[in-house]
Design a protein around this motif. Sequence first.
Motif, PDB file in Angstrom:
ATOM      1  N   ILE A   1     -16.993  14.181  16.690  1.00  0.00           N
ATOM      2  CA  ILE A   1     -18.278  14.752  17.099  1.00  0.00           C
ATOM      3  C   ILE A   1     -18.647  14.281  18.498  1.00  0.00           C
ATOM      4  O   ILE A   1     -19.090  15.067  19.340  1.00  0.00           O
ATOM      5  CB  ILE A   1     -19.383  14.407  16.077  1.00  0.00           C
ATOM      6  CG1 ILE A   1     -19.103  15.134  14.763  1.00  0.00           C
ATOM      7  CG2 ILE A   1     -20.767  14.745  16.627  1.00  0.00           C
ATOM      8  CD1 ILE A   1     -19.995  14.711  13.614  1.00  0.00           C
TER       9      ILE A   1
ATOM     10  N   ASP B   1     -29.855  18.519  13.526  1.00  0.00           N
ATOM     11  CA  ASP B   1     -30.579  17.678  14.483  1.00  0.00           C
ATOM     12  C   ASP B   1     -30.240  16.203  14.304  1.00  0.00           C
ATOM     13  O   ASP B   1     -30.471  15.399  15.214  1.00  0.00           O
ATOM     14  CB  ASP B   1     -32.085  17.869  14.302  1.00  0.00           C
ATOM     15  CG  ASP B   1     -32.491  19.314  14.531  1.00  0.00           C
ATOM     16  OD1 ASP B   1     -32.223  19.834  15.626  1.00  0.00           O
ATOM     17  OD2 ASP B   1     -33.069  19.927  13.608  1.00  0.00           O
TER      18      ASP B   1
ATOM     19  N   ASP C   1     -19.160  21.789   8.710  1.00  0.00           N
ATOM     20  CA  ASP C   1     -20.601  22.006   8.572  1.00  0.00           C
ATOM     21  C   ASP C   1     -21.339  21.677   9.868  1.00  0.00           C
ATOM     22  O   ASP C   1     -22.288  22.371  10.241  1.00  0.00           O
ATOM     23  CB  ASP C   1     -21.162  21.166   7.418  1.00  0.00           C
ATOM     24  CG  ASP C   1     -20.730  21.687   6.049  1.00  0.00           C
ATOM     25  OD1 ASP C   1     -20.260  22.837   5.960  1.00  0.00           O
ATOM     26  OD2 ASP C   1     -20.860  20.925   5.072  1.00  0.00           O
ATOM     27  N   TRP C   2     -20.916  20.635  10.548  1.00  0.00           N
ATOM     28  CA  TRP C   2     -21.552  20.272  11.815  1.00  0.00           C
ATOM     29  C   TRP C   2     -21.394  21.406  12.831  1.00  0.00           C
ATOM     30  O   TRP C   2     -22.357  21.787  13.500  1.00  0.00           O
ATOM     31  CB  TRP C   2     -20.938  18.977  12.351  1.00  0.00           C
ATOM     32  CG  TRP C   2     -21.239  18.732  13.791  1.00  0.00           C
ATOM     33  CD1 TRP C   2     -22.463  18.435  14.340  1.00  0.00           C
ATOM     34  CD2 TRP C   2     -20.317  18.806  14.877  1.00  0.00           C
ATOM     35  NE1 TRP C   2     -22.342  18.306  15.706  1.00  0.00           N
ATOM     36  CE2 TRP C   2     -21.038  18.532  16.050  1.00  0.00           C
ATOM     37  CE3 TRP C   2     -18.964  19.063  14.967  1.00  0.00           C
ATOM     38  CZ2 TRP C   2     -20.435  18.518  17.306  1.00  0.00           C
ATOM     39  CZ3 TRP C   2     -18.365  19.045  16.219  1.00  0.00           C
ATOM     40  CH2 TRP C   2     -19.093  18.781  17.367  1.00  0.00           C
ATOM     41  N   LYS C   3     -20.213  21.960  12.939  1.00  0.00           N
ATOM     42  CA  LYS C   3     -19.974  23.045  13.908  1.00  0.00           C
ATOM     43  C   LYS C   3     -20.754  24.301  13.547  1.00  0.00           C
ATOM     44  O   LYS C   3     -21.278  24.980  14.431  1.00  0.00           O
ATOM     45  CB  LYS C   3     -18.484  23.355  14.007  1.00  0.00           C
ATOM     46  CG  LYS C   3     -17.718  22.285  14.748  1.00  0.00           C
ATOM     47  CD  LYS C   3     -16.251  22.624  14.877  1.00  0.00           C
ATOM     48  CE  LYS C   3     -15.538  21.519  15.637  1.00  0.00           C
ATOM     49  NZ  LYS C   3     -14.135  21.813  15.848  1.00  0.00           N
ATOM     50  N   GLN C   4     -20.841  24.624  12.262  1.00  0.00           N
ATOM     51  CA  GLN C   4     -21.526  25.841  11.836  1.00  0.00           C
ATOM     52  C   GLN C   4     -23.037  25.674  11.804  1.00  0.00           C
ATOM     53  O   GLN C   4     -23.784  26.586  12.162  1.00  0.00           O
ATOM     54  CB  GLN C   4     -21.041  26.260  10.449  1.00  0.00           C
ATOM     55  CG  GLN C   4     -19.611  26.739  10.438  1.00  0.00           C
ATOM     56  CD  GLN C   4     -19.093  27.021   9.028  1.00  0.00           C
ATOM     57  OE1 GLN C   4     -19.805  26.845   8.051  1.00  0.00           O
ATOM     58  NE2 GLN C   4     -17.854  27.444   8.940  1.00  0.00           N
ATOM     59  N   TRP C   5     -23.504  24.526  11.364  1.00  0.00           N
ATOM     60  CA  TRP C   5     -24.917  24.319  11.075  1.00  0.00           C
ATOM     61  C   TRP C   5     -25.694  23.719  12.241  1.00  0.00           C
ATOM     62  O   TRP C   5     -26.896  23.877  12.335  1.00  0.00           O
ATOM     63  CB  TRP C   5     -25.021  23.435   9.832  1.00  0.00           C
ATOM     64  CG  TRP C   5     -26.200  23.698   8.974  1.00  0.00           C
ATOM     65  CD1 TRP C   5     -26.623  24.899   8.497  1.00  0.00           C
ATOM     66  CD2 TRP C   5     -27.104  22.719   8.470  1.00  0.00           C
ATOM     67  NE1 TRP C   5     -27.731  24.715   7.716  1.00  0.00           N
ATOM     68  CE2 TRP C   5     -28.047  23.394   7.683  1.00  0.00           C
ATOM     69  CE3 TRP C   5     -27.197  21.343   8.597  1.00  0.00           C
ATOM     70  CZ2 TRP C   5     -29.082  22.743   7.033  1.00  0.00           C
ATOM     71  CZ3 TRP C   5     -28.222  20.693   7.944  1.00  0.00           C
ATOM     72  CH2 TRP C   5     -29.151  21.388   7.175  1.00  0.00           C
ATOM     73  N   ARG C   6     -25.031  22.963  13.108  1.00  0.00           N
ATOM     74  CA  ARG C   6     -25.654  22.296  14.268  1.00  0.00           C
ATOM     75  C   ARG C   6     -26.938  21.554  13.896  1.00  0.00           C
ATOM     76  O   ARG C   6     -28.036  21.894  14.355  1.00  0.00           O
ATOM     77  CB  ARG C   6     -25.906  23.299  15.395  1.00  0.00           C
ATOM     78  CG  ARG C   6     -24.643  23.849  16.011  1.00  0.00           C
ATOM     79  CD  ARG C   6     -23.875  22.764  16.696  1.00  0.00           C
ATOM     80  NE  ARG C   6     -22.594  23.256  17.197  1.00  0.00           N
ATOM     81  CZ  ARG C   6     -21.720  22.512  17.836  1.00  0.00           C
ATOM     82  NH1 ARG C   6     -21.982  21.243  18.067  1.00  0.00           N
ATOM     83  NH2 ARG C   6     -20.582  23.004  18.245  1.00  0.00           N
TER      84      ARG C   6
ATOM     85  N   ILE D   1     -26.322  13.951  19.902  1.00  0.00           N
ATOM     86  CA  ILE D   1     -26.863  14.096  18.540  1.00  0.00           C
ATOM     87  C   ILE D   1     -27.015  12.723  17.901  1.00  0.00           C
ATOM     88  O   ILE D   1     -26.091  11.904  17.938  1.00  0.00           O
ATOM     89  CB  ILE D   1     -25.996  15.017  17.663  1.00  0.00           C
ATOM     90  CG1 ILE D   1     -26.663  15.208  16.297  1.00  0.00           C
ATOM     91  CG2 ILE D   1     -24.590  14.501  17.521  1.00  0.00           C
ATOM     92  CD1 ILE D   1     -25.999  16.256  15.421  1.00  0.00           C
TER      93      ILE D   1
ATOM     94  N   GLU E   1     -17.467  16.111  21.587  1.00  0.00           N
ATOM     95  CA  GLU E   1     -18.124  17.376  21.921  1.00  0.00           C
ATOM     96  C   GLU E   1     -19.621  17.242  22.138  1.00  0.00           C
ATOM     97  O   GLU E   1     -20.217  18.062  22.823  1.00  0.00           O
ATOM     98  CB  GLU E   1     -17.870  18.413  20.821  1.00  0.00           C
ATOM     99  CG  GLU E   1     -16.432  18.852  20.734  1.00  0.00           C
ATOM    100  CD  GLU E   1     -16.240  19.965  19.717  1.00  0.00           C
ATOM    101  OE1 GLU E   1     -17.064  20.905  19.681  1.00  0.00           O
ATOM    102  OE2 GLU E   1     -15.269  19.896  18.962  1.00  0.00           O
ATOM    103  N   ASP E   2     -20.238  16.244  21.513  1.00  0.00           N
ATOM    104  CA  ASP E   2     -21.689  16.097  21.588  1.00  0.00           C
ATOM    105  C   ASP E   2     -22.038  14.616  21.659  1.00  0.00           C
ATOM    106  O   ASP E   2     -21.920  13.899  20.674  1.00  0.00           O
ATOM    107  CB  ASP E   2     -22.343  16.740  20.357  1.00  0.00           C
ATOM    108  CG  ASP E   2     -23.866  16.758  20.433  1.00  0.00           C
ATOM    109  OD1 ASP E   2     -24.454  15.985  21.223  1.00  0.00           O
ATOM    110  OD2 ASP E   2     -24.467  17.542  19.689  1.00  0.00           O
TER     111      ASP E   2
END
Length: 82
Positions: free
Chosen positions: A69, A49, A42-47, A76, A72-73
């Motif tokens: 996570i 905030d 869901d994190w990868k698809q939905w991005r 967030i 890659e980021d």
Amino acid sequence: MGKGLILVVEDERHIAEGLKLNLSLQGYAVKVSPDGVTALQDWKQWRPDLIVLDIMLPGIDGLSVLQSIRLEDGKIPILILS
């Protein structure tokens, strides 16, 4: 217009639904992921905030989700729910 997208990662349904309801009432779009594998998808698809992340999850635990996570980021915001 909504305030932002929040991903709630929580396996206990009553807690997840309570968070979703209260955040939605404040104008946020909320998606609930019930386990670590789904959370990463869901994190990868939905991005979102913001991520509200439980530590004790079935499958992949919350700390492993956090680590994946962060690889890659690094920016967030993630709130740990314990």
